[in-house]
Design an enzyme around this catalytic site. Structure first.
Site, short mmCIF file in Angstrom:
data_model
loop_
_atom_site.label_atom_id
_atom_site.label_comp_id
_atom_site.label_asym_id
_atom_site.label_seq_id
_atom_site.Cartn_x
_atom_site.Cartn_y
_atom_site.Cartn_z
N ALA A 20 0.91 -1.31 -0.02
CA ALA A 20 -0.14 0.10 0.03
C ALA A 20 1.01 1.21 -0.08
CB ALA A 20 -0.92 0.01 1.33
N GLU B 218 -0.15 -8.17 7.93
CA GLU B 218 0.58 -9.26 8.86
C GLU B 218 0.29 -8.81 10.13
OE1 GLU B 218 4.43 -10.32 6.42
OE2 GLU B 218 3.66 -8.54 6.29
#
Length: 745
Positions: free
Chosen positions: A516, A711
């Protein structure tokens, strides 16, 4: 240029690629067709260590429809030097080379490739390949090899070695009034994405190849193939528009790619190789790591000493490394710290990055130890963490660019109802079930990598953006579309995002939660360049309403360029381009980490995870009935896809805590539960309520102020569940997964 008054950035949007996926229009690596397509089937080794004595392919080659059987005895020549085989994320060492020689390095190693006219014939013929071996005794248990561990040279890109010790951790621990010193371990885990690894190699007739590969970054596969086969970049195009789950297994090119390309070049025809579920257990995995955490504290829980030591298994041919112990000194303030990380060689394939590599492992041990310290000092687990809260990254002696972890604790605890918890183990129950509440902290790096992106605006108001990175299920197609639409004031429906193609601008592999920030910033810059060019055309129009207006005073909205404080003064994009005499405007831009910010600040994503378990007191069956995960991750581009990422991470964490376990028979060196019938992962019936909170946080690590979310959802979840199990039962389980036998045994 001012931002659009009604931006897509920060709003919940459904996935733009969703319809293609749910209707079956999305094609995956093993589904692309080609004229005259042959099929390869891998023959796997029957031993774990040793060498091939005899390989007999005559019976297989006699089967009608079999084209060729490739082995180490007849394979075409490829590159010789190690560096030709080292992909972009390879650890130090000598990468595995399929069919290279007669040596066997791990169980299930590919020893032959049967190529036939159809898959069924190839599979049948593979069963007729006869092999005999000279076997050696394998070593696959990290505990037995602990004394032979070594400190690796930390040469893997992006891997920070443990910092040098400070203070005197051993002396401080010996003198501490309260001590916690325990060993922690979790089982080897395999990625097991829904889509198996596959490569479809299309022979273009002139030596050029079009390759559809299951990979999290097509540029990595392309670079690998040019190195191994001596190809030029324009001779091999790699694509992967969709990925059916990766979790890190697709960061490196796996052996089916090598075999498929080798066969295609040898036969001069298209070849597909798809691995079986059994073969998905023959390469990358989360390694088995032995950890010892030693915490010395005062009676009030203030840390006086912190030691975190880890020994991880790796293959005999590569030094796989990940950051396991550093998290301890990042999360908690202490004046006496010693951290060590060592490897030991095993007869297993090289481990690999698996969702939040290193952090899942290290934070489980640390946060379980902190829970033990909370009980030893009579502290509330949150209060203990706040008492030792770190305002600086001690490993690099830098302040954090942003850290709203306190808000995560507060908002997560309130949503969960933590204040109603009674601290004594076995003090809460519901009917015949024991109830336990546990919590833990999560932390993950906030990274940005060098990335490029391209954008093309056409006179009909349509915009195409993209680069070579992949959407691994995180929603990259969607957030890049949002970013691009905002930059030029277009509807999302008028923006097309293209990914996973080496013909596009180069971008890094999709991993590390950096996509991102990296690709998003590159797309934003490319679109702003286009915006500036079109604005310049608009200003030059005869009697332009934008004459003498600066770029930072306009907004792009509804396909028009308007003065921010006077929307009546506007020019459409189409009018500007017509006046400029162009039917398209293109731009390619690059973005990378801000070196000055990196030097000044440390950048991390933080979380607080709260878990409730209910355990049948007689049967020992555990249900994780509630999880609250509070995340501090800067600005959130799309709360809908972001929440989905946290949900997936939490589910994976529950699986690691209670179910996932590769069971090795160390006498054979083989994984015995190499299927989804016996290797358990969470299913719908295992998952109850998961609540996700995004706390407000302002970060300066990149131009958009975003942090990765792929994550952080899994980090700390296993510890929160394990701590809840202790609260419910009074039994501390330090080796995952927490199975019934460990609870009632």
């Amino acid at each position: 240029m001012a931002s659009s008054p009604e931006p897509y950035f920060g709003t919940a949007r459904s996935r733009v690629d969703g319809p293609a996926k749910v209707t079956g229009q999305a094609k995956y690596a093993g589904e692309f067709e080609a004229r005259d397509l042959a099929h390869g089937y891998v023959v796997s080794s029957g031993i774990t260590r040793g060498k091939i004595a005899v390989i007999d392919t005559a019976e297989a080659e006699a089967v009608p429809g079999v084209i060729k059987v490739l082995t180490h005895e007849n394979r075409p020549r490829t590159a010789w030097l190690d560096y030709n085989y080292q992909d972009a994320v390879a650890p130090p060492g000598s990468p595995f080379r399929a069919l290279y020689d007669d040596k066997i390095h791990f169980s299930g190693q590919p020893v032959a490739l049967v190529v036939a006219e159809d898959f069924e014939t190839a599979r049948y013929a593979a069963s007729l390949v006869k092999l005999s071996y000279e076997a050696e005794e394998p070593e696959t248990d990290v505990a037995r090899k602990r004394d032979l561990s070594y400190t690796p040279p930390m040469k893997r890109a992006g891997i920070k070695p443990p910092p040098k010790p400070w203070g005197d951790a051993d002396a401080a621990f010996d003198g501490a009034p309260v001590k916690v010193q325990q060993e922690y371990r979790h089982a080897i885990e395999f990625h097991n994405p829904m889509e198996p690894h596959a490569s479809t190699v299309i022979w273009e007739g002139d030596g050029r190849l079009t390759v559809y590969d299951k990979i999290q970054g097509v540029s990595n596969s392309q670079g690998y193939l040019t190195g191994v086969f001596g190809l030029k970049k324009d001779e091999v195009r790699v694509l992967n528009p969709y990925l059916g789950g990766g979790f890190g297994s697709g960061l490196r090119p796996q052996y089916q790619l090598f075999l498929a390309v080798m066969a295609a070049r040898e036969l001069e025809r298209s070849v597909r190789v798809t691995l079986t579920r059994d073969q998905m257990f023959t390469f990358t995995h989360r390694p088995d790591v032995l950890q010892t955490v030693s915490l010395g504290a005062g009676p009030d829980g203030a840390l006086q000493a912190l030691r975190h030591d880890a020994v991880s298994g790796t293959s005999r041919y590569e030094d796989y490394q990940e950051v396991v112990v550093n998290w301890s000194a990042i999360l908690y303030r202490c004046e006496n710290v010693a951290l060590t990380y060592k490897l030991t060689h095993l007869d297993l394939p090289t481990p690999g990055d698996m969702r939040a590599p290193g952090a899942v492992t290290g934070v489980f041990a640390l946060e379980t130890a902190m829970d033990e310290l909370a009980y030893a000092t009579g502290q509330d687990p949150i209060a203990l963490r706040l008492k030792n809260y770190s305002e600086r990254d001690q490993t690099e002696d830098k302040p954090f660019g942003s850290k709203e972890l306190r808000a995560c604790f507060a908002e997560g605890a309130e949503r969960f109802g933590w204040s109603k918890r009674t601290p004594e183990p076995r003090s809460m129950r519901e009917g015949k079930e024991l109830v336990g509440w546990g919590m833990a902290t999560g932390v993950w790096e906030s990274l940005m990598q060098q990335s490029s992106a391209q954008a093309t605006l056409t006179a009909d108001g349509k915009l195409v953006v993209g680069n070579s990175t992949g959407d691994i299920g995180t929603g990259t197609y969607t957030i890049l579309t949002q970013i691009a639409a905002d930059a030029l004031g277009l509807r999302m429906e008028d923006v097309t995002t293209k990914l996973g193609d080496t013909a596009l601008a180069e971008a890094p592999v999709a991993g590390g939660s950096w996509t991102a920030a990296s690709s998003g910033t590159a797309v934003m810059k490319a679109c702003r360049t286009i915006a500036n060019q079109v604005f310049t055309m608009a200003r030059r129009m005869d009697h332009s309403p934008l004459a003498n207006v600066d770029f930072d005073r306009v907004v792009f909205r509804d396909g028009r360029i308007a003065v921010a404080d006077d929307p009546s003064r506007s020019v459409s994009l189409a009018e500007a381009m017509k006046a400029g005499g162009v039917d398209r405007v293109e731009a390619t831009e690059s973005a990378g980490p801000d070196s000055s910010h990196q030097k000044e600040f440390s950048a991390y994503t933080h979380s607080a995870i709260f878990a409730e378990v209910k355990i049948d007191e007689e049967l020992g069956q555990v249900r994780v009935t509630r999880v609250v995960s509070a995340i501090a991750a800067g600005k959130v581009i799309n709360p809908k896809t972001a929440r989905s990422q946290i949900l997936g991470g939490v589910v994976m964490g529950i699986g690691g805590a209670l179910e996932e376990e590769a069971m090795l028979d160390h006498r054979l060196g083989r994984v015995m539960n190499h299927n989804l019938g016996e290797y358990h992962v969470p299913v719908h019936a295992d998952i109850y309520d998961i609540d996700v909170i995004f706390v407000d946080e302002v970060d300066r690590a990149n131009p958009m102020g975003v942090k990765g979310l792929g994550e952080i959802g899994i980090v700390g979840t296993m510890a929160a569940v394990a701590n809840a199990v202790f609260h419910a039962t009074g039994k501390r389980i330090r080796e995952l997964p927490i199975t019934i036998d460990k609870i009632i045994g």
